[in-house]
Design an enzyme around this catalytic site. Sequence first.
Site, PDB file in Angstrom:
ATOM      1  N   ASP A   8       0.864  -1.175   0.000  1.00  0.00           N
ATOM      2  CA  ASP A   8       0.000   0.000   0.000  1.00  0.00           C
ATOM      3  C   ASP A   8       0.901   1.225   0.000  1.00  0.00           C
ATOM      4  O   ASP A   8       1.611   1.483   0.967  1.00  0.00           O
ATOM      5  CB  ASP A   8      -0.875  -0.046   1.263  1.00  0.00           C
ATOM      6  CG  ASP A   8      -1.784   1.151   1.414  1.00  0.00           C
ATOM      7  OD1 ASP A   8      -1.622   2.163   0.696  1.00  0.00           O
ATOM      8  OD2 ASP A   8      -2.673   1.093   2.293  1.00  0.00           O
ATOM      9  N   ILE A   9       0.881   1.976  -1.078  1.00  0.00           N
ATOM     10  CA  ILE A   9       1.788   3.119  -1.229  1.00  0.00           C
ATOM     11  C   ILE A   9       1.581   4.172  -0.135  1.00  0.00           C
ATOM     12  O   ILE A   9       2.502   4.897   0.203  1.00  0.00           O
ATOM     13  CB  ILE A   9       1.686   3.733  -2.642  1.00  0.00           C
ATOM     14  CG1 ILE A   9       2.917   4.604  -2.932  1.00  0.00           C
ATOM     15  CG2 ILE A   9       0.372   4.494  -2.825  1.00  0.00           C
ATOM     16  CD1 ILE A   9       3.109   4.940  -4.394  1.00  0.00           C
ATOM     17  N   ASN A  22      -5.634  12.489 -11.488  1.00  0.00           N
ATOM     18  CA  ASN A  22      -6.313  12.955 -12.693  1.00  0.00           C
ATOM     19  C   ASN A  22      -5.879  14.409 -12.901  1.00  0.00           C
ATOM     20  O   ASN A  22      -5.198  14.987 -12.064  1.00  0.00           O
ATOM     21  CB  ASN A  22      -7.835  12.795 -12.585  1.00  0.00           C
ATOM     22  CG  ASN A  22      -8.413  13.545 -11.402  1.00  0.00           C
ATOM     23  OD1 ASN A  22      -8.133  14.727 -11.194  1.00  0.00           O
ATOM     24  ND2 ASN A  22      -9.223  12.865 -10.602  1.00  0.00           N
ATOM     25  N   GLY A  30      -9.182   4.759  -6.940  1.00  0.00           N
ATOM     26  CA  GLY A  30      -7.920   4.032  -6.949  1.00  0.00           C
ATOM     27  C   GLY A  30      -6.865   4.628  -6.034  1.00  0.00           C
ATOM     28  O   GLY A  30      -7.138   5.069  -4.919  1.00  0.00           O
ATOM     29  N   VAL A  31      -5.636   4.669  -6.545  1.00  0.00           N
ATOM     30  CA  VAL A  31      -4.494   5.186  -5.794  1.00  0.00           C
ATOM     31  C   VAL A  31      -4.736   6.643  -5.391  1.00  0.00           C
ATOM     32  O   VAL A  31      -4.449   7.045  -4.259  1.00  0.00           O
ATOM     33  CB  VAL A  31      -3.198   5.077  -6.635  1.00  0.00           C
ATOM     34  CG1 VAL A  31      -2.048   5.826  -5.991  1.00  0.00           C
ATOM     35  CG2 VAL A  31      -2.821   3.633  -6.851  1.00  0.00           C
ATOM     36  N   ASP A  32      -5.270   7.421  -6.317  1.00  0.00           N
ATOM     37  CA  ASP A  32      -5.522   8.843  -6.074  1.00  0.00           C
ATOM     38  C   ASP A  32      -6.415   9.036  -4.847  1.00  0.00           C
ATOM     39  O   ASP A  32      -6.094   9.799  -3.929  1.00  0.00           O
ATOM     40  CB  ASP A  32      -6.160   9.446  -7.326  1.00  0.00           C
ATOM     41  CG  ASP A  32      -6.218  10.965  -7.323  1.00  0.00           C
ATOM     42  OD1 ASP A  32      -5.579  11.599  -6.468  1.00  0.00           O
ATOM     43  OD2 ASP A  32      -6.908  11.512  -8.200  1.00  0.00           O
ATOM     44  N   GLY A 117      -4.758   1.236 -14.232  1.00  0.00           N
ATOM     45  CA  GLY A 117      -6.068   0.930 -13.653  1.00  0.00           C
ATOM     46  C   GLY A 117      -7.166   1.355 -14.606  1.00  0.00           C
ATOM     47  O   GLY A 117      -7.274   0.858 -15.726  1.00  0.00           O
ATOM     48  N   TYR A 119      -7.404   3.816 -16.444  1.00  0.00           N
ATOM     49  CA  TYR A 119      -6.931   4.380 -17.719  1.00  0.00           C
ATOM     50  C   TYR A 119      -6.512   3.306 -18.725  1.00  0.00           C
ATOM     51  O   TYR A 119      -6.129   3.618 -19.841  1.00  0.00           O
ATOM     52  CB  TYR A 119      -5.791   5.364 -17.481  1.00  0.00           C
ATOM     53  CG  TYR A 119      -6.217   6.678 -16.850  1.00  0.00           C
ATOM     54  CD1 TYR A 119      -7.539   6.937 -16.492  1.00  0.00           C
ATOM     55  CD2 TYR A 119      -5.296   7.672 -16.610  1.00  0.00           C
ATOM     56  CE1 TYR A 119      -7.921   8.138 -15.917  1.00  0.00           C
ATOM     57  CE2 TYR A 119      -5.666   8.892 -16.040  1.00  0.00           C
ATOM     58  CZ  TYR A 119      -6.980   9.108 -15.697  1.00  0.00           C
ATOM     59  OH  TYR A 119      -7.348  10.307 -15.132  1.00  0.00           O
TER      60      TYR A 119
END
Length: 174
Positions: A8-9, A22, A30-32, A117, A119
């Site tokens: 997990d970043i 984005n 997601g990550v964002d 992901g 994209y």
Amino acid sequence: MLKIVSGDITKISVDAIVNAANTSLLGGGGVDGAIHRAAGPELLAECRMLHGCKTGQAKITKGYRLPAKYVIHTPGPVWNGGSRGEEELLKSCYESCLKLAAERGCRTVAFPSISTGIYRFPLEKASAVAVRTILSFCQSHPEIEEVQMVCFDERTKGFYDSALQKENILHIEF
């Protein structure tokens, strides 16, 4: 040095983590979304002041509640079949992030798998671009001591492990 890890970043303790953002920089899925939730509302407030970011470029903020000092935000390209400069844009994402990290004196950086992901950038192509770009940049910027590619799952990690192995073989042959 480039390390491929699972995890997990938002829990990685490095100087800077990269957010696969984005173009609005105002959070998403997601990550964002995970990074915005973990960092707290101060991150969103600072991102509002940045007025977005173009695909392939990067902007930097504080890390707030994250273990990282900085968050480097980069909007990756949406995959449209590969004929619209997607690979060059993805390469630019990694280069822009690493350049910002070096300018801020970061010695350690963690990346997610950008654009793979929602994209839909093919993992095999994305991992090759990422690994090649990171290794090339770090070769000419030794101040960045370690880059981690933080993979969300084992399937993704497998593609990055394979890309790194292929690049290492290419470097040995020359």
